[in-house]
Design a protein around this motif. Structure first.
Motif, PDB file in Angstrom:
ATOM      1  N   ALA B 121      37.202  39.454 -11.292  1.00  0.00           N
ATOM      2  CA  ALA B 121      36.109  38.761 -11.648  1.00  0.00           C
ATOM      3  C   ALA B 121      36.856  37.548 -10.924  1.00  0.00           C
ATOM      4  N   GLN B 131      33.988  43.847 -10.552  1.00  0.00           N
ATOM      5  CA  GLN B 131      34.648  44.676 -10.981  1.00  0.00           C
ATOM      6  C   GLN B 131      35.467  44.679 -10.873  1.00  0.00           C
ATOM      7  N   VAL B 298      29.320  42.308 -14.549  1.00  0.00           N
ATOM      8  CA  VAL B 298      29.916  41.049 -14.952  1.00  0.00           C
ATOM      9  C   VAL B 298      29.312  40.130 -14.227  1.00  0.00           C
ATOM     10  N   GLU B 305      30.651  34.290 -17.365  1.00  0.00           N
ATOM     11  CA  GLU B 305      31.967  34.927 -16.790  1.00  0.00           C
ATOM     12  C   GLU B 305      33.685  34.588 -17.140  1.00  0.00           C
TER      13      GLU B 305
END
Lengths: 441, 323
Positions: B121, B131, B298, B305
């Motif tokens: 991420a 991912q 995510v 994030e």
């Protein structure tokens, strides 16, 4: 604010204790400092005082109940307060105790919760290596967890404590944490008296009080340990004693010859007791079961004949052990026995020198006693009691002769072996003593 | 030694191997003229031509299937998926075909393929492009998993992967492409299954992978100021896993924190911790800790994030909680 009373740790090895009695009933008013209950272990009995004043709100472990060290025993609450009763793992749910109110005064027996020590695996590994009871170590990690450094620190502190060997033995036997002791000996060394003062404070206090009158001699220190060992031995084994009288005329002549042969060597002294150790150690190798110890449900057979030799001291009997007697000749047996007996009298025996025995010899030869019923040292299978040597009329080949006779009394544990083999063992010792030359073979 | 980015190191590894071995070729979406989604293959199309740098349609199953088939036929494909998240479309080709052939054909088939996939991420690409899926691949017998953290390791590991006769999953972190480090110009290999101690320390072992190695090193610096000496171990490949180096480090420091960007539950850290529990439990002086992403997709929202990605602060907190 309620207060919880927990099972105290009264010694190094104490894991659980028994509530022998409650001095107060549930619901009674208690005053701080008042005696609340009595706790007993297999070694000692102690009274626990109320840490706070209040109402004895709930007894969690009733009289005769066992509990782990640190387990909750009771709760003292302020009048009118209704504190939560801890619902600890292993204990009966609180509601159930409340339900039992139908029969007032009788609390339900509860399985005591196990007191878990929080320690890291690494700390546990080190504690195993150093043979340290983690319950004694204070944890400095999160939530009091014991980490490796705590164990190392503990090990270093305990290792530096100055203590006499006898005090160390007594403290270890009583399961006492030696860090809690104050030394009053030379340079702050912990002595036997310091151990006794902590183990039996009441006794020592009373001893001081009664010193003036001199009428009461408290059971304390070594006396109490002997008392416990002896009664435990009689209560937990099936002992019986076989007796015989052996003609030691030849043996005395043999000893006389030995002494004569070494008369210029002042250090060379051999006694009847040394011949007995020699005879017993050889006989034990032929009757290995007599050289065993019992541990719970198992009989442990020993290759080495480690012969304990009882030594009388003013404060009581102590049994230093002559290791591997079966491998030693008469001169060495005599010399080493003299050494350990001297150490016993000087109070300088190491713990190792009073442990590990597999058979014991106890000698009353200096008295008028012919025969007696020795009591087994706990765990051992046999003990040989030796009486005086006296001239007596004896029938030999139809004629009355005057011979030197000595009584032998063999006590053995009938749980471990039966009368016939025990008699055979005694027979062999008898033959050896009667004809010492036979032992050469 | 020349400073190069992680991306340049990867590009150099492929170029050197293509020069060395005519069987090595590249296959993937936009890997040709365009130079790859993140630019990792740039320049290779011009140098080696369309025969050896093959653009494919948008079809992961075809990319991985072609790689498996050509590998088993004797070539050495280096396949690229734009994002690891797309492997779902090509899983059968990978784990039922590529991973199994060598075993099911009694060792007569070799599958010398490399599958490069960016993961991680940090680029606001949302749940389907961000991912970290290394734990999936660790679990399949028959494939190896490399997960480099530095330009130096990226080059050496990729050359080893290309020369490896079994399928290698090569997981690159998008946020590392621009990271610089010293990388020799010549060819060299780093063996798969050999961890690297990125920083020596005495008080706690932090096993970190991929981008988290950099967070761990940052945390180690912070903790050094409080007198805590951190050893940072980078496994570099997760299958085979160099548990010896990790166990050795734990036996020295007596404490373990595992840090990865994959979600914690059943993540790679679970295996690492299990290995330590099996081989060095008695040396642990504190509970083990995982620093990992929370168990959720995510998030797309940039602040969320950032909150999702575990960082140096989380490692510092985890280490302090042990004491």
């Amino acid at each position: 604010m309620s207060t919880t009373i927990t099972m105290p740790k009264l010694g190094l090895t104490m894991k659980t204790g028994k509530v022998s009695k409650w001095f107060k009933a549930q619901g009674a008013e208690v005053t701080k400092g008042e005696e609340l209950l009595e706790v007993e272990t297999d070694k000692i009995t102690n009274k626990v005082e109320a840490p706070e004043s209040g109402i004895l709100y709930r007894i969690l472990v009733p009289a005769k109940g066992e509990a782990a060290v640190g387990a909750d025993l009771a709760i003292i609450a302020a009048p009118g307060e209704e504190p939560d009763v801890p619902d600890v793992a292993g204990a009966a749910p609180v509601e159930k105790i409340a339900d039992k109110k139908a029969s007032p005064g009788v609390a339900a027996p509860i399985d005591a919760p196990r007191a878990e020590v929080s320690a890291s695996p690494s700390a546990r590994r080190l504690a195993r290596e150093y043979n340290i009871d983690l319950a004694l170590v204070k944890g400095s990690g999160p939530d009091g967890r014991i980490n490796e450094k705590d164990v190392v620190d503990f090990h270093e502190v305990v290792g530096k404590i100055k203590i006499t060997p006898l005090a160390a033995v007594l403290a270890a036997q009583a399961g006492l944490d030696i860090r809690s002791l104050t030394g009053t000996g030379e340079g702050g060394k912990i002595t036997r008296d310091d151990v006794a003062r902590v183990l039996y404070p009441d006794a020592v206090r009373e001893e001081e009080q009664d010193a003036a009158s001199g009428n009461v001699i408290p059971m304390s220190g070594m006396r109490l340990i002997i008392a416990e060992n002896m009664s435990m031995s009689l209560q937990s084994t099936a002992q019986l004693t076989l007796m015989t009288e052996v003609d030691v005329t030849n043996c005395l002549a043999f000893l006389e010859n030995v002494r004569a042969a070494h008369k210029r060597d002042a250090s060379f002294r051999v006694s009847m007791n040394d011949v007995l150790i020699l005879a017993v150690s050889r006989a034990l190798k032929k009757f290995p079961r007599m050289n065993s110890t019992r541990d719970g449900d198992v009989i442990i057979m020993h290759d080495a004949a480690n012969v304990g030799v009882a030594v009388a001291l003013p404060e009581g009997l102590i049994v230093p052990v002559l290791r591997n007697a079966h491998t030693k000749g008469l001169e060495r047996i005599a010399r080493e026995t003299r050494e350990i007996a001297a150490k016993a009298r000087a109070g300088t025996l190491d713990p190792d020198e009073v442990s590990g025995g597999t058979f014991t010899i106890t000698n009353l030869g200096h008295s008028v006693v012919d025969m007696f019923t020795p009591i087994l040292k706990p765990c051992e299978t046999g003990i040989l009691g030796v009486g005086r040597v006296a001239e007596k009329p004896v029938v030999i080949n139809g004629e009355i002769k005057i011979r030197s006779m000595m009584g032998l009394s063999l006590t053995f544990d009938h749980r471990v072996l039966d009368g016939a083999p025990a008699a055979e063992f005694l027979n062999l010792v008898y033959d050896f003593i009667q004809h010492p030359a036979v032992m050469i073979f | 030694m020349a400073k190069k980015t992680y991306l340049q190191a990867l590009n150099e590894a492929m170029r050197l191997e293509m020069e060395r071995d005519a069987d090595v070729f590249i296959i993937g979406e936009d890997v040709g003229k365009f130079g790859g989604c993140f630019g990792v293959t740039q320049g290779l199309f011009d140098k080696f031509g369309s025969e050896r740098v093959i653009d494919t349609p948008i079809t992961e199953s075809a990319i991985v299937g072609a790689a498996v088939g050509s590998a088993v036929s004797g070539l050495r494909p280096v396949a690229e998926l734009m994002f690891v998240d797309f492997i779902g479309c090509a899983l059968d080709q990978l784990f039922n075909q590529g991973a199994k052939m060598r075993y099911m054909f009694g060792g007569k088939a070799k599958v010398p393929m490399t599958l490069r996939m960016p993961q991680g991420a940090g680029v606001c690409a949302a749940a389907q492009h961000s991912q970290s899926l290394e734990a999936w691949f660790m679990h399949i017998p028959g494939i190896k998993v490399a997960i480099p953290s530095t330009p130096y390791d990226a080059k050496g590991l990729l050359i080893s992967a290309i020369r490896e006769d079994n399928p290698v999953i090569f997981l690159e972190h998008k946020m590392l492409y621009g990271v610089e480090g010293e990388v020799p110009d010549e060819s060299y290999t780093i063996p798969l299954g050999k961890a690297d101690v990125k920083r020596e320390g005495a008080d706690v072992t932090v096993v970190a992978t991929s981008r988290m190695v950099h967070s761990a090193l940052e945390a180690a610096e912070t903790l050094a100021a409080s007198g805590i000496s951190v050893e940072v171990v980078d496994p570099r490949s997760l299958q085979p896993l160099d548990s010896d180096t990790i166990v050795e480090s734990v036996k020295k420091t007596h404490a373990l924190v595992v840090a990865h960007e994959a979600v914690g539950f059943a993540g790679p850290g679970a295996e690492i911790i299990a290995q330590v529990a099996e081989k060095a439990l008695d040396y642990l002086d504190a509970p083990v800790k995982r620093v990992a992403a929370p168990f959720c997709p995510v998030p797309f929202s940039p602040p969320l994030e950032q909150a999702f990605i575990p960082g140096a602060d989380a490692i510092v907190a985890a280490v302090k909680s042990l004491r």
